[in-house]
Motif scaffolding. Structure first.
Motif, PDB file in Angstrom:
ATOM      1  N   UNK A 172       0.810  -1.216   0.000  1.00  0.00           N
ATOM      2  CA  UNK A 172       0.000   0.000   0.000  1.00  0.00           C
ATOM      3  C   UNK A 172       0.847   1.271   0.000  1.00  0.00           C
ATOM      4  N   UNK A 173       2.039   1.206   0.586  1.00  0.00           N
ATOM      5  CA  UNK A 173       2.903   2.384   0.659  1.00  0.00           C
ATOM      6  C   UNK A 173       3.809   2.530  -0.559  1.00  0.00           C
ATOM      7  N   UNK A 174       4.075   1.434  -1.234  1.00  0.00           N
ATOM      8  CA  UNK A 174       4.935   1.495  -2.418  1.00  0.00           C
ATOM      9  C   UNK A 174       4.299   2.392  -3.481  1.00  0.00           C
ATOM     10  N   UNK A 175       5.082   3.293  -3.999  1.00  0.00           N
ATOM     11  CA  UNK A 175       4.581   4.200  -5.029  1.00  0.00           C
ATOM     12  C   UNK A 175       4.010   5.498  -4.506  1.00  0.00           C
ATOM     13  N   UNK A 176       3.946   5.642  -3.172  1.00  0.00           N
ATOM     14  CA  UNK A 176       3.520   6.943  -2.633  1.00  0.00           C
ATOM     15  C   UNK A 176       4.579   7.987  -2.985  1.00  0.00           C
ATOM     16  N   UNK A 177       4.203   9.224  -3.197  1.00  0.00           N
ATOM     17  CA  UNK A 177       5.163  10.223  -3.672  1.00  0.00           C
ATOM     18  C   UNK A 177       6.224  10.565  -2.633  1.00  0.00           C
ATOM     19  N   UNK A 178       7.353  11.109  -3.063  1.00  0.00           N
ATOM     20  CA  UNK A 178       8.374  11.567  -2.113  1.00  0.00           C
ATOM     21  C   UNK A 178       7.761  12.550  -1.113  1.00  0.00           C
ATOM     22  N   UNK A 179       8.184  12.433   0.131  1.00  0.00           N
ATOM     23  CA  UNK A 179       7.627  13.286   1.168  1.00  0.00           C
ATOM     24  C   UNK A 179       6.374  12.733   1.811  1.00  0.00           C
TER      25      UNK A 179
END
Length: 250
Positions: free
Chosen positions: A135-142
């Motif tokens: 679920x967290x993979x691919x969340x944007x930087x920051x």
């Protein structure tokens, strides 16, 4: 690192540390800077943890246009150990509905329900970690991930905290941990709490009001069940959670 023995030694009915004690002690703590958050994932062990622990922050970030995702790890059906499977299923359905209404009040429309068994998360920690990594993979930087604190005392809360910490380490998402039951069993300056890493959440009146509205949805936890018995969250527990506000360990 966990504090399950501390929580177990402080029965909920005994009241725990008062709101006044915390409010006299907290004001000098540093505040959390929202400006670096590009997206937020809030991980809750049970429906209502997200609201009491980080709901004001989530509402404030939505007001800023930040994408917020809510992950509810269990459906919260294990509150009454002696209930029949049918009655437990009814409670789970009620809590899912409460969660959706609370999310609406906070302005969150991205809600993920993992459906893992309430009260058994220590046995599912590896699977939970993998789910959170996905679920967290691919969340944007920051991006931030706020989860229940690894030292909160409740076994499910601590398991969620450990899984979130492991997932954040694998995805470079910033981890923040929010306490729920710490306010009950700990005391100001308690050596079991990492105060040097604590930051207070300060939000405006709009976000605070949305949190109040969200918290009001959880009737299954605050109203005594039919047939007798006390509420899961007595009034003094709810009052303390709402009055002390939100903090995170960073």
């Amino acid at each position: 690192m966990g504090n399950q023995s501390r929580f177990a030694a402080c029965p909920i009915a005994d009241g725990g540390t008062s709101s006044a004690a915390w409010l006299d002690w907290l004001p000098g703590s540093p505040t959390l800077d929202f400006s670096t958050c590009s997206s937020l994932t809030v991980v809750a062990a049970h429906p209502d943890d997200e609201t009491y622990g980080f709901g004001g922050a989530a509402a404030a970030l939505r007001d800023r246009g930040v994408d917020v995702q809510l992950i509810s790890v269990t459906d919260g059906g294990g509150a009454f150990a002696d209930w029949s499977p049918a009655r437990r299923a009814g409670l789970e359905a009620a809590r899912r509905g409460e969660l959706r209404r609370a999310a609406d009040a906070l302005g969150i429309d991205d809600v993920v329900e993992l459906g893992l068994p309430d009260g058994e998360l220590e046995s599912h920690e590896s699977a939970l970690t993998e789910s959170l990594v996905g679920l967290l993979t691919g969340r944007p930087p920051g991006s931030w991930c706020a989860a229940t604190w690894r030292g909160d005392g409740h076994p499910d809360h601590e398991a969620v905290g450990r899984a979130a910490a492991a997932a954040c380490a694998r995805t470079s998402v910033r981890l923040l941990e929010y306490p729920i039951w710490m306010w009950h069993w700990a005391e100001p300056a308690d050596a079991a709490v990492p105060w040097s890493r604590m930051q207070r959440v300060v939000v405006d009146a709009s976000a605070a009001a949305r949190k109040e509205s969200a918290a009001a949805q959880f009737h299954s936890q605050t109203v005594p069940p039919a047939g007798g018995g006390g509420a899961v969250l007595p009034p003094d527990v709810v009052d303390r959670l709402m009055r002390v506000g939100e903090v995170v360990f960073v």
